[in-house]
Design an enzyme around this catalytic site. Structure first.
Site, PDB file in Angstrom:
ATOM      1  N   CYS B 281       0.866  -1.181   0.000  1.00 28.26           N
ATOM      2  CA  CYS B 281       0.000   0.000   0.000  1.00 28.26           C
ATOM      3  C   CYS B 281       0.900   1.228   0.000  1.00 28.26           C
ATOM      4  O   CYS B 281       1.682   1.441  -0.906  1.00 28.26           O
ATOM      5  CB  CYS B 281      -0.984  -0.024   1.161  1.00 28.26           C
ATOM      6  SG  CYS B 281      -0.226  -0.134   2.784  1.00 28.26           S
ATOM      7  N   ARG B 286      -2.175  -0.737   5.540  1.00 22.14           N
ATOM      8  CA  ARG B 286      -3.415  -1.235   4.957  1.00 22.14           C
ATOM      9  C   ARG B 286      -3.209  -2.613   4.325  1.00 22.14           C
ATOM     10  O   ARG B 286      -4.085  -3.470   4.349  1.00 22.14           O
ATOM     11  CB  ARG B 286      -3.930  -0.246   3.899  1.00 22.14           C
ATOM     12  CG  ARG B 286      -4.567   0.990   4.464  1.00 22.14           C
ATOM     13  CD  ARG B 286      -4.901   1.988   3.366  1.00 22.14           C
ATOM     14  NE  ARG B 286      -3.698   2.641   2.832  1.00 22.14           N
ATOM     15  CZ  ARG B 286      -3.678   3.494   1.816  1.00 22.14           C
ATOM     16  NH1 ARG B 286      -4.818   3.773   1.187  1.00 22.14           N
ATOM     17  NH2 ARG B 286      -2.567   4.060   1.413  1.00 22.14           N
TER      18      ARG B 286
END
Lengths: 149, 336
Positions: B281, B286
């Protein structure tokens, strides 16, 4: 703290006088002292500007007194689940609310870095507060040049 | 890592099946706790590859003070824990606790051992992690725990928000932690972590970009509503599929069902069982959420999280990028 209005300088001094751990507790205390929006803004969230640089939703607006020293009033809205953001907003509120526009505009842009939180909080977290200050100053400038807007 | 996990899981399941629901902790003579807590037999988790990696809010509520369990809260907002947390939970912060202060890296085995000891965690402790934002930061912490091979670390499905939405108890009282003994275990970066040179070698095999569509296309180099973080170029790693991380989470922050996850990652993103996968990410947080879903819920055994992610790739010299919404071809000179 030269260059800072008295109230804000005192807050900065308070932060610098204690340990990092205590600074974070102090920030938490500030977050709990952020006043709620007055009804006229609570009813009209569209009148507030979002500070998109903050990691959590934070909205703000200002009012500038028409006469005299053109004192600035600050209004913030941030959810309770965003205590760090609320803490930053509350520091600016307690440090700057009610001061003359010229004084607000004189606050150094990098003032948030003076709180001694640059190690404990990520740059991203601190940048949100810098952005709040920048937007406050921009709004003040806008009101001064277009006082009836 | 996947092999070790399977062994660990079998052990847990065998013990749980032996002792059943009346399972009680076993203690060594010296009083040291030696067993994991039983897994959450919630039927919602049964179809996942490793159901023992999740616990429900009901399970946690029933086990709050069970010996051998430490509950950790890992949030984006540094102060969120302090305004109210699950009873007995202690805080872990990804930035101040898990990152090395001087090197862009995670802490080493000695620092991890000291951190665990200070949180009351021993090598045998069952750790349940939860946090804000659909457990995105909790999954990140769990991924770091896995780098150190901590055997029994689970996520609270739905995280902080679900616990609160159900009206469960919160407290501001910080638990008194009895420091534990934790061995110094070397961090193993080989199984679930990828570095830039390995990503370059990975061309030809699947990669999942979990950022927003705007970050993937290069319209922006940061999350919507998040500031710039100094990335020079916008776009994505050539050939990476775009699967924003939040697709794996339902409205209430829990993970989507196995069927829904298979639809997202197999049918739509084109993964096939047995694939060797890299996720990334912006800084690897994330994508830890997606790593968790792929490895523990769908059962992929070779999933690595590239934590350098876009803040490294988007700034690195002589690495190719693709702009726009299409994955793009593997650049000449790369791949098998």
């Amino acid at each position: 703290m030269s260059g800072l209005p008295e109230e804000l300088a005192e807050i900065v001094d308070d932060f610098q006088a204690v340990t990092e751990r205590e600074r974070l507790e102090l920030l938490l205390e500030f977050s709990e002292e952020l006043p709620a929006l007055p009804q006229r803004f609570a009813d009209h969230p569209d009148l507030l500007e979002q500070v998109v640089e903050c990691q959590s939703p934070l909205f703000l607006t200002i009012e500038v007194e028409a006469g005299g020293e053109q004192n600035v009033s600050l209004f913030f809205s941030a959810p309770p689940e965003a205590p760090t953001t609320r803490g930053f907003a509350s520091i600016l509120h307690q440090g700057l609310n009610g001061l003359p526009a010229a004084t607000v505009l004189s606050v150094p842009d990098d003032m948030p870095n003076l709180l001694g939180l640059t190690r404990a909080l990520t740059p991203l977290r601190l940048r949100g507060m810098t952005a709040m200050l920048a937007r406050i100053k921009r709004q003040v400038n806008e009101r001064l040049t277009a006082p009836n807007a | 890592m996947a092999r070790d996990d399977r062994i660990g899981n079998q052990g847990t399941e065998e013990i749980a099946s032996l002792v059943g629901k009346s399972f009680s902790p076993l203690f060594l003579l010296r009083g040291q706790f030696i067993m994991s807590l039983p897994i959450d037999a919630d039927s919602r988790f049964a179809s996942y590859a490793h159901p023992d990696r999740l616990v429900s809010t009901e399970w946690l509520a029933a086990n709050l003070s069970t010996p051998g369990l430490v509950i950790l809260e890992s949030n984006e907002d540094f102060l969120l824990y302090d305004i109210g947390h699950i009873p007995h939970a202690v805080k872990v912060d990804w930035h101040t606790d898990l990152n090395d202060e001087d090197t862009r890296d995670y802490i080493d085995g000695e620092a991890f051992a000291a951190l665990m000891a200070s949180k009351g965690i021993s090598r045998e402790t069952t750790v349940v992690i939860y946090g804000d934002k659909s457990n995105w930061w909790a999954a990140y912490a769990l991924w770091v725990f896995t780098l150190f091979g901590h055997e029994d670390v689970r996520l609270l499905d739905g995280g902080r928000d679900k616990w609160i939405a159900e009206g469960r108890e919160l407290t501001r009282e910080k638990p008194v932690v009895t420091p534990a003994q934790y061995p110094v275990v070397a961090r193993d970066d080989s199984s679930i972590r990828a570095f830039l040179p390995q990503v370059l070698e990975h061309f030809g095999k699947p990669m999942i970009d979990v950022r927003s569509a705007e970050e993937y296309s290069g319209e922006r180099t940061h999350m919507p509503a998040y500031p710039e973080e100094g990335t020079l170029r916008g776009g994505h790693i050539p050939s990476a599929a775009s699967v924003p991380w939040a697709l794996a989470a339902a409205e209430d922050g829990t993970f989507r069902s196995r069927e829904e996850l298979e639809e997202i990652y197999l049918a739509n993103a084109g993964l096939t069982p047995g694939d060797d996968i890299i996720t990334y990410c912006r800084i690897g947080e994330r994508s830890s959420h997606t790593w968790f879903a792929l490895q523990f819920l769908l059962g992929f055994e070779n999933v690595r999280n590239y934590d350098g992610s876009w803040t490294e790739w988007g700034n690195a010299v002589r690495v190719p990028i693709v702009k726009g919404s299409e994955p793009g071809a593997i650049p000449a000179g790369f791949g098998a």
